[in-house]
Design a protein around this motif. Structure first.
Motif, PDB file in Angstrom:
ATOM      1  N   LEU A 163     -38.872  76.595  38.949  1.00 58.66           N
ATOM      2  CA  LEU A 163     -39.965  76.160  39.806  1.00 58.66           C
ATOM      3  C   LEU A 163     -41.107  75.571  38.987  1.00 58.66           C
ATOM      4  N   TYR A 164     -41.557  74.396  39.424  1.00 58.87           N
ATOM      5  CA  TYR A 164     -42.745  73.754  38.863  1.00 58.87           C
ATOM      6  C   TYR A 164     -43.832  73.768  39.919  1.00 58.87           C
ATOM      7  N   VAL A 165     -45.068  74.016  39.502  1.00 52.71           N
ATOM      8  CA  VAL A 165     -46.228  73.847  40.370  1.00 52.71           C
ATOM      9  C   VAL A 165     -47.068  72.757  39.708  1.00 52.71           C
ATOM     10  N   LEU A 166     -47.129  71.596  40.350  1.00 52.80           N
ATOM     11  CA  LEU A 166     -47.824  70.452  39.780  1.00 52.80           C
ATOM     12  C   LEU A 166     -49.332  70.590  39.958  1.00 52.80           C
ATOM     13  N   PRO A 167     -50.114  69.895  39.144  1.00 54.98           N
ATOM     14  CA  PRO A 167     -51.572  69.995  39.250  1.00 54.98           C
ATOM     15  C   PRO A 167     -52.115  69.680  40.641  1.00 54.98           C
ATOM     16  N   ASN A 168     -51.417  68.838  41.411  1.00 56.59           N
ATOM     17  CA  ASN A 168     -51.878  68.505  42.765  1.00 56.59           C
ATOM     18  C   ASN A 168     -51.419  69.524  43.811  1.00 56.59           C
ATOM     19  N   GLY A 169     -50.756  70.599  43.367  1.00 59.06           N
ATOM     20  CA  GLY A 169     -50.337  71.661  44.272  1.00 59.06           C
ATOM     21  C   GLY A 169     -48.913  71.549  44.782  1.00 59.06           C
ATOM     22  N   ILE A 170     -48.292  70.402  44.624  1.00 55.30           N
ATOM     23  CA  ILE A 170     -46.905  70.248  45.079  1.00 55.30           C
ATOM     24  C   ILE A 170     -45.992  71.082  44.191  1.00 55.30           C
ATOM     25  N   LYS A 171     -45.039  71.741  44.825  1.00 57.00           N
ATOM     26  CA  LYS A 171     -44.052  72.540  44.101  1.00 57.00           C
ATOM     27  C   LYS A 171     -42.718  71.795  44.102  1.00 57.00           C
ATOM     28  N   VAL A 172     -42.039  71.834  42.968  1.00 60.13           N
ATOM     29  CA  VAL A 172     -40.715  71.236  42.839  1.00 60.13           C
ATOM     30  C   VAL A 172     -39.782  72.326  42.340  1.00 60.13           C
ATOM     31  N   GLY A 173     -38.772  72.629  43.156  1.00 56.30           N
ATOM     32  CA  GLY A 173     -37.792  73.632  42.781  1.00 56.30           C
ATOM     33  C   GLY A 173     -36.453  72.994  42.451  1.00 56.30           C
ATOM     34  N   LEU A 174     -35.843  73.451  41.378  1.00 55.64           N
ATOM     35  CA  LEU A 174     -34.499  73.027  40.993  1.00 55.64           C
ATOM     36  C   LEU A 174     -33.579  74.215  41.278  1.00 55.64           C
ATOM     37  N   TRP A 175     -32.754  74.102  42.306  1.00 54.13           N
ATOM     38  CA  TRP A 175     -31.963  75.224  42.803  1.00 54.13           C
ATOM     39  C   TRP A 175     -30.491  74.958  42.550  1.00 54.13           C
ATOM     40  N   ALA A 176     -29.796  75.942  42.032  1.00 52.82           N
ATOM     41  CA  ALA A 176     -28.352  75.802  41.792  1.00 52.82           C
ATOM     42  C   ALA A 176     -27.660  75.497  43.113  1.00 52.82           C
ATOM     43  N   ALA A 177     -27.020  74.347  43.197  1.00 48.32           N
ATOM     44  CA  ALA A 177     -26.359  73.918  44.433  1.00 48.32           C
ATOM     45  C   ALA A 177     -25.334  74.943  44.898  1.00 48.32           C
ATOM     46  N   SER A 178     -24.716  75.634  43.961  1.00 49.49           N
ATOM     47  CA  SER A 178     -23.688  76.619  44.310  1.00 49.49           C
ATOM     48  C   SER A 178     -24.273  77.848  44.999  1.00 49.49           C
ATOM     49  N   ASP A 179     -25.593  78.059  44.905  1.00 48.39           N
ATOM     50  CA  ASP A 179     -26.235  79.224  45.522  1.00 48.39           C
ATOM     51  C   ASP A 179     -26.920  78.916  46.853  1.00 48.39           C
ATOM     52  N   ILE A 180     -26.988  77.652  47.242  1.00 48.41           N
ATOM     53  CA  ILE A 180     -27.707  77.265  48.455  1.00 48.41           C
ATOM     54  C   ILE A 180     -26.833  77.508  49.681  1.00 48.41           C
ATOM     55  N   GLU A 181     -27.437  78.110  50.699  1.00 51.33           N
ATOM     56  CA  GLU A 181     -26.780  78.293  51.998  1.00 51.33           C
ATOM     57  C   GLU A 181     -27.671  77.713  53.077  1.00 51.33           C
ATOM     58  N   PRO A 182     -27.174  76.931  53.983  1.00 56.17           N
ATOM     59  CA  PRO A 182     -25.836  76.367  53.941  1.00 56.17           C
ATOM     60  C   PRO A 182     -25.698  75.411  52.756  1.00 56.17           C
TER      61      PRO A 182
END
Length: 124
Positions: A38-57
């Motif tokens: 997880l990144y929290v950018l200076p402007n407040g936007i969050k960017v998450g990099l999530w393992a595709a194999s763990d995402i449901e659906p």
């Protein structure tokens, strides 16, 4: 009213993707595990990099989203182009003028499209 402030990108390997995104975003992640970064950018936007194999659906395929980055000038777009192509990112569109402004597009290893741009004086 809802606030859009969080992007989740399905990726094959969050930690491998974090190596690239730390450089692209210019900041370090606030969370860094095998399955999620997880990144929290200076402007407040969050960017998450999530393992595709763990995402449901499950996502149909990792990749395919386009993320746009506002730049301050044509020169800044060209500097970003040089930096990002220097990282070995696949170029999908060379720097070019489009109706909305000056831009280019590269692709990260998971197929997500990255588009830096500067608006034209009179965007169409």
């Amino acid at each position: 009213m809802r606030t859009l402030n969080y992007l989740l990108l399905p990726v094959r390997s969050p930690r491998e993707s974090a190596t690239l995104y730390t450089q692209l975003l210019g900041c370090k992640p606030v969370e860094n595990s095998e399955t999620f970064v997880l990144y929290v950018l200076p402007n407040g936007i969050k960017v998450g990099l999530w393992a595709a194999s763990d995402i449901e659906p499950r996502p149909v395929t990792p990749g395919g989203i386009e993320i746009a980055f506002s730049e301050t000038s044509r020169e800044a777009v060209l500097q970003t182009y040089e930096a990002w192509t220097g990282l070995g990112l696949k170029v999908l569109q060379q720097p070019t003028d489009m109706p909305f402004g000056f831009t280019f597009v590269v692709e990260d290893p998971d197929g997500h499209r990255l588009r830096p741009f500067v608006l034209a004086e009179r965007p169409r």
